[in-house]
Write a protein that holds these residues in place. Structure first.
Motif, short mmCIF file in Angstrom:
data_model
loop_
_atom_site.label_atom_id
_atom_site.label_comp_id
_atom_site.label_asym_id
_atom_site.label_seq_id
_atom_site.Cartn_x
_atom_site.Cartn_y
_atom_site.Cartn_z
N MET A 209 46.43 34.56 28.84
CA MET A 209 45.77 34.82 27.55
C MET A 209 46.55 34.20 26.39
O MET A 209 46.27 34.48 25.23
CB MET A 209 45.65 36.34 27.30
N PRO A 213 41.33 33.26 25.30
CA PRO A 213 40.90 33.97 26.51
C PRO A 213 39.62 33.39 27.09
O PRO A 213 39.38 33.50 28.30
CB PRO A 213 40.66 35.40 26.02
N HIS A 216 39.97 31.40 30.11
CA HIS A 216 40.37 32.07 31.36
C HIS A 216 39.52 33.30 31.58
O HIS A 216 40.01 34.43 31.54
CB HIS A 216 41.85 32.45 31.29
N ASP A 219 40.65 35.94 34.33
CA ASP A 219 41.81 36.76 33.99
C ASP A 219 41.44 37.79 32.91
O ASP A 219 41.86 38.94 32.97
CB ASP A 219 42.97 35.88 33.51
N ALA A 220 40.64 37.33 31.95
CA ALA A 220 40.21 38.24 30.88
C ALA A 220 39.39 39.39 31.47
O ALA A 220 39.57 40.55 31.08
CB ALA A 220 39.40 37.48 29.83
N ARG A 224 40.25 43.40 31.40
CA ARG A 224 39.29 44.40 30.89
C ARG A 224 38.98 45.46 31.95
O ARG A 224 38.87 46.64 31.64
CB ARG A 224 38.00 43.71 30.43
N GLN A 247 47.71 37.12 22.67
CA GLN A 247 47.71 38.08 23.79
C GLN A 247 47.64 39.51 23.26
O GLN A 247 46.87 40.33 23.76
CB GLN A 247 48.98 37.90 24.63
N PHE A 250 44.14 40.21 21.88
CA PHE A 250 43.15 40.38 22.96
C PHE A 250 43.28 41.78 23.56
O PHE A 250 42.28 42.48 23.77
CB PHE A 250 43.36 39.32 24.05
N HIS A 254 40.60 45.11 23.31
CA HIS A 254 39.97 45.70 24.49
C HIS A 254 40.52 47.08 24.82
O HIS A 254 40.29 47.61 25.91
CB HIS A 254 40.05 44.74 25.68
#
Ligand code: C2E
Ligand code: CA
Ligand code: CA
Ligand code: CA
Length: 282
Positions: A209, A213, A216, A219-220, A224, A247, A250, A254
């Motif tokens: 990240m 994001p 990717h 990965d994100a 989550r 990072q 992000f 979330h």
């Protein structure tokens, strides 16, 4: 021809001999290093991602060899697990962490919980709970001063034994977190049965990240999902390896509010982390 044929069945090649030799030497050096007091701990803050306030610490072992310099735990911990040396090193790490907490308390430093990594091999020892409680008693600490980190793969192997061991620890007040979460194959049913306080999102996911994001998506999505799982099961979620604000943002967007990483602090010696715990004295 016969001799040559037999050579085909040699198990070790000269290269393997050299590698084996090196590992045996490293193992021997580790044992000497323990006697010489070459292992010490550094501490990395786990922070509130929004404010940066220190919530707890993770203790990480360091080996300063007089000639070779710093040897990374990534190099010697897996070997120590394999050879069984971890059964000597682990107790030393726990003792040093607990003595550090005791020293801070004695000097009026406002302490936070310190998390110590416990290897799979240590977790399998029949007396592991007594050993941990013994160190807490010897150093006069509360169980809540200590947290134990166990990797997901260690926790999920020999699951019935793991549940018994961790339940005993948890009953005594020692908190448990699952490290490197998302890298092994957790059965959610087992996760539900483990008395776990927190799961730590493995840094391999967080590291992706660092840029957008959107680059990717898998990965994100995993991050989550882990955050959602934590919410559903009522577990704290701690992100590892946060190096930049992308990072951090992000994770905050979330719903992950706690983490650790170079953005906030590298793992540092006790004296340096003390200043973070005790800003008034800084
Ligand atoms: P771990 O428990 O997953 O620890 C996190 C590792 O990530 C640490 O490496 C830490 O220094 C590093 N790290 C922290 N923030 C960042 C970041 O922002 N970016 C990056 N790239 N890395 C970051 P370290 O100290 O080298 O330890 C490596 C591994 O060795 C640990 O992974 C753990 O599995 C093992 N280990 C370290 N100390 C101990 C110990 O006392 N006992 C046991 N059993 N294992 C230990
Ligand atoms: Ca850890
Ligand atoms: Ca980890
Ligand atoms: Ca990726």
């Amino acid at each position: 021809a016969k001799a040559e044929g037999r050579r085909c069945y040699h198990f070790y090649t000269p290269e393997m001999d050299a590698a084996l030799q090196e590992r045996m030497e490293l193992d021997q050096s580790m044992r000497q290093a323990l006697e010489r007091g070459e292992f010490h701990l550094v501490y990395q803050p786990r922070v509130d991602l929004a404010s940066g306030r220190v919530l707890s610490l993770e203790a990480l072992v360091r080996w300063h060899h007089p000639q070779w310099g710093m040897i990374s735990p990534g190099r010697f911990i897996p070997l120590a697990e394999e050879t069984g040396f971890i059964l000597s090193l682990g107790p030393e790490v726990l003792r040093q962490a607990c003595e550090q907490i005791r020293a801070w308390k004695a000097r009026g430093v406002p302490t936070v919980t310190v998390a110590v990594n416990l290897s799979a091999r240590e977790l399998r020892e029949p007396d592991v709970v007594d050993r941990i409680l013994g160190v807490l008693a010897d150093t006069g600490l509360e169980a809540s001063d200590l947290e134990i980190e166990i990797t997901e793969s260690a926790a999920m192997s020999s699951i019935e034994q793991t549940i018994r061991t961790l339940t005993e620890l948890n009953t005594q007040g020692v908190r448990i977190s699952i490290d490197d979460f998302g890298t092994a194959y957790s059965s959610l049913n087992y996760l539900k049965r483990l008395p776990v306080h927190a799961i730590k999102i493995d840094q391999s996911f967080v590291s992706e990240m660092k840029d957008d994001p959107a680059n990717h998506p898998e990965d994100a999505a995993i991050i989550r999902a882990i955050i959602g799982l934590g919410e559903t099961l009522g577990l704290k979620v701690i992100a590892e390896g946060i190096e930049n604000t992308l990072q951090r943002d992000f994770l905050l967007d979330h719903g992950c509010v706690q983490g650790q990483g170079y953005l906030y602090s590298r793992p540092v010696p006790a004296e340096d982390v003390e200043r973070l715990l005790n800003p008034a004295q800084a």
